[in-house]
Write a protein that holds these residues in place. Structure first.
Motif, PDB file in Angstrom:
ATOM      1  N   LYS A 125       0.266 -17.002 -13.283  1.00  8.06           N
ATOM      2  CA  LYS A 125       0.843 -15.798 -12.674  1.00  8.06           C
ATOM      3  C   LYS A 125       1.627 -15.017 -13.717  1.00  8.06           C
ATOM      4  O   LYS A 125       2.118 -15.585 -14.691  1.00  8.06           O
ATOM      5  CB  LYS A 125       1.800 -16.169 -11.534  1.00  8.06           C
ATOM      6  N   VAL A 126       1.729 -13.707 -13.485  1.00  8.07           N
ATOM      7  CA  VAL A 126       2.602 -12.858 -14.291  1.00  8.07           C
ATOM      8  C   VAL A 126       3.436 -12.011 -13.344  1.00  8.07           C
ATOM      9  O   VAL A 126       3.046 -11.741 -12.215  1.00  8.07           O
ATOM     10  CB  VAL A 126       1.838 -11.928 -15.269  1.00  8.07           C
ATOM     11  N   GLY A 127       4.581 -11.603 -13.831  1.00 10.32           N
ATOM     12  CA  GLY A 127       5.445 -10.757 -13.024  1.00 10.32           C
ATOM     13  C   GLY A 127       6.459 -10.049 -13.888  1.00 10.32           C
ATOM     14  O   GLY A 127       6.574 -10.297 -15.086  1.00 10.32           O
ATOM     15  N   GLY A 128       7.159  -9.156 -13.260  1.00 10.05           N
ATOM     16  CA  GLY A 128       8.182  -8.402 -13.951  1.00 10.05           C
ATOM     17  C   GLY A 128       8.511  -7.166 -13.139  1.00 10.05           C
ATOM     18  O   GLY A 128       7.910  -6.911 -12.094  1.00 10.05           O
ATOM     19  N   PHE A 129       9.460  -6.402 -13.617  1.00  7.29           N
ATOM     20  CA  PHE A 129       9.837  -5.168 -12.939  1.00  7.29           C
ATOM     21  C   PHE A 129       8.915  -4.051 -13.404  1.00  7.29           C
ATOM     22  O   PHE A 129       8.427  -4.067 -14.530  1.00  7.29           O
ATOM     23  CB  PHE A 129      11.296  -4.821 -13.242  1.00  7.29           C
ATOM     24  N   THR A 130       8.684  -3.092 -12.542  1.00  2.00           N
ATOM     25  CA  THR A 130       7.807  -1.975 -12.882  1.00  2.00           C
ATOM     26  C   THR A 130       8.476  -0.652 -12.570  1.00  2.00           C
ATOM     27  O   THR A 130       9.441  -0.592 -11.812  1.00  2.00           O
ATOM     28  CB  THR A 130       6.487  -2.035 -12.095  1.00  2.00           C
ATOM     29  N   VAL A 131       7.941   0.393 -13.167  1.00  5.03           N
ATOM     30  CA  VAL A 131       8.379   1.749 -12.913  1.00  5.03           C
ATOM     31  C   VAL A 131       7.126   2.562 -12.600  1.00  5.03           C
ATOM     32  O   VAL A 131       6.157   2.531 -13.371  1.00  5.03           O
ATOM     33  CB  VAL A 131       9.103   2.350 -14.141  1.00  5.03           C
ATOM     34  N   LEU A 132       7.119   3.269 -11.487  1.00  5.94           N
ATOM     35  CA  LEU A 132       5.987   4.108 -11.128  1.00  5.94           C
ATOM     36  C   LEU A 132       5.934   5.297 -12.073  1.00  5.94           C
ATOM     37  O   LEU A 132       6.894   6.062 -12.185  1.00  5.94           O
ATOM     38  CB  LEU A 132       6.120   4.588  -9.677  1.00  5.94           C
ATOM     39  N   VAL A 133       4.805   5.442 -12.779  1.00  2.76           N
ATOM     40  CA  VAL A 133       4.661   6.558 -13.716  1.00  2.76           C
ATOM     41  C   VAL A 133       3.530   7.506 -13.311  1.00  2.76           C
ATOM     42  O   VAL A 133       3.351   8.548 -13.910  1.00  2.76           O
ATOM     43  CB  VAL A 133       4.419   6.074 -15.172  1.00  2.76           C
ATOM     44  N   GLY A 134       2.784   7.141 -12.306  1.00  2.83           N
ATOM     45  CA  GLY A 134       1.698   8.005 -11.849  1.00  2.83           C
ATOM     46  C   GLY A 134       1.177   7.519 -10.522  1.00  2.83           C
ATOM     47  O   GLY A 134       1.438   6.395 -10.096  1.00  2.83           O
ATOM     48  N   GLU A 135       0.455   8.382  -9.859  1.00  4.07           N
ATOM     49  CA  GLU A 135      -0.095   8.041  -8.558  1.00  4.07           C
ATOM     50  C   GLU A 135      -1.377   8.834  -8.380  1.00  4.07           C
ATOM     51  O   GLU A 135      -1.510   9.945  -8.906  1.00  4.07           O
ATOM     52  CB  GLU A 135       0.920   8.425  -7.478  1.00  4.07           C
ATOM     53  N   GLY A 136      -2.343   8.302  -7.653  1.00  5.89           N
ATOM     54  CA  GLY A 136      -3.584   9.012  -7.432  1.00  5.89           C
ATOM     55  C   GLY A 136      -4.477   8.255  -6.482  1.00  5.89           C
ATOM     56  O   GLY A 136      -4.101   7.213  -5.943  1.00  5.89           O
ATOM     57  N   SER A 137      -5.659   8.784  -6.272  1.00 14.89           N
ATOM     58  CA  SER A 137      -6.638   8.108  -5.423  1.00 14.89           C
ATOM     59  C   SER A 137      -8.005   8.363  -5.998  1.00 14.89           C
ATOM     60  O   SER A 137      -8.215   9.262  -6.817  1.00 14.89           O
ATOM     61  CB  SER A 137      -6.540   8.638  -3.993  1.00 14.89           C
ATOM     62  N   MET A 138      -8.990   7.555  -5.557  1.00 12.51           N
ATOM     63  CA  MET A 138     -10.346   7.732  -6.005  1.00 12.51           C
ATOM     64  C   MET A 138     -11.299   7.264  -4.923  1.00 12.51           C
ATOM     65  O   MET A 138     -10.919   6.467  -4.057  1.00 12.51           O
ATOM     66  CB  MET A 138     -10.607   6.962  -7.299  1.00 12.51           C
ATOM     67  N   THR A 139     -12.491   7.789  -4.949  1.00 13.77           N
ATOM     68  CA  THR A 139     -13.526   7.385  -4.003  1.00 13.77           C
ATOM     69  C   THR A 139     -14.569   6.573  -4.759  1.00 13.77           C
ATOM     70  O   THR A 139     -15.064   7.030  -5.804  1.00 13.77           O
ATOM     71  CB  THR A 139     -14.182   8.623  -3.370  1.00 13.77           C
ATOM     72  N   VAL A 140     -14.882   5.407  -4.258  1.00 11.41           N
ATOM     73  CA  VAL A 140     -15.872   4.545  -4.872  1.00 11.41           C
ATOM     74  C   VAL A 140     -17.155   4.644  -4.049  1.00 11.41           C
ATOM     75  O   VAL A 140     -17.115   4.452  -2.829  1.00 11.41           O
ATOM     76  CB  VAL A 140     -15.377   3.080  -4.937  1.00 11.41           C
ATOM     77  N   PRO A 141     -18.268   4.962  -4.684  1.00  6.82           N
ATOM     78  CA  PRO A 141     -19.519   5.081  -3.945  1.00  6.82           C
ATOM     79  C   PRO A 141     -19.892   3.766  -3.267  1.00  6.82           C
ATOM     80  O   PRO A 141     -19.629   2.684  -3.787  1.00  6.82           O
ATOM     81  CB  PRO A 141     -20.540   5.428  -5.013  1.00  6.82           C
ATOM     82  N   ALA A 142     -20.511   3.869  -2.107  1.00  5.96           N
ATOM     83  CA  ALA A 142     -20.967   2.677  -1.373  1.00  5.96           C
ATOM     84  C   ALA A 142     -21.933   1.882  -2.228  1.00  5.96           C
ATOM     85  O   ALA A 142     -22.738   2.437  -2.973  1.00  5.96           O
ATOM     86  CB  ALA A 142     -21.632   3.106  -0.067  1.00  5.96           C
ATOM     87  N   GLY A 143     -21.833   0.571  -2.161  1.00  5.94           N
ATOM     88  CA  GLY A 143     -22.731  -0.292  -2.900  1.00  5.94           C
ATOM     89  C   GLY A 143     -22.302  -0.612  -4.328  1.00  5.94           C
ATOM     90  O   GLY A 143     -22.977  -1.324  -5.035  1.00  5.94           O
ATOM     91  N   TYR A 144     -21.156  -0.101  -4.736  1.00  2.55           N
ATOM     92  CA  TYR A 144     -20.711  -0.371  -6.095  1.00  2.55           C
ATOM     93  C   TYR A 144     -20.128  -1.727  -6.214  1.00  2.55           C
ATOM     94  O   TYR A 144     -19.520  -2.322  -5.477  1.00  2.55           O
ATOM     95  CB  TYR A 144     -19.690   0.689  -6.557  1.00  2.55           C
TER      96      TYR A 144
END
Length: 144
Positions: A125-144
């Motif tokens: 396992k890995v862990g640590g604190f994070t900072v949000l630097v970006g956000e977005g979304s994407m569409t993945v074609p069916a069957g990928y």
């Protein structure tokens, strides 16, 4: 269908933090020796290998367009698995702290751990604190 993707690393254990800080990517040498290698990403680190140690690291992955990464959880997890597999400890949780990104002015601290049972590594396992630097979304074609 599940597609397996691998992100292999070449681990280079150096004598000390100063040697890690002096590491520089020579693209010509890298292209000749590592570009087509099984593990083209270079993870330089220093520190004691025993559990509960603090490691100091830098990671270069030009094959993936990454000049230097400030925090590489996947490399820290792989390193924890590697170190765990070589540990004489048969049972328990082994933990390492990984300082990375310092030389590039983006310090990070990653905790990498491995669980061992009956002399075998069973979980990483890995862990640590994070900072949000970006956000977005994407569409993945069916069957990928």
């Amino acid at each position: 269908m599940v597609r397996e993707r691998r992100l292999p690393f070449c681990f280079i254990h150096l004598a000390n933090k100063e040697a890690v800080d002096r590491a520089a990517l020579d693209r010509t040498a890298w292209a000749a020796s590592f570009a087509e290698a099984w593990a083209p990403s270079l993870f330089f680190f220093a520190g004691e290998l025993a559990p509960a140690s603090r490691l100091y690291a830098r990671m270069f992955a030009p094959a993936y367009g990454i000049v230097e990464d400030p925090a590489t959880g996947s490399a820290s997890a792989a390193l924890a698995g590697y170190l765990s597999d070589r540990s004489p400890i048969r049972d328990g949780t082994l933990i390492w702290q990984v300082n990375q990104g310092v030389a590039m002015g983006r310090p990070s601290l990653i905790e990498a751990s491995a669980e061992r049972s009956h002399g075998r590594t069973t979980k990483v396992k890995v862990g640590g604190f994070t900072v949000l630097v970006g956000e977005g979304s994407m569409t993945v074609p069916a069957g990928y």
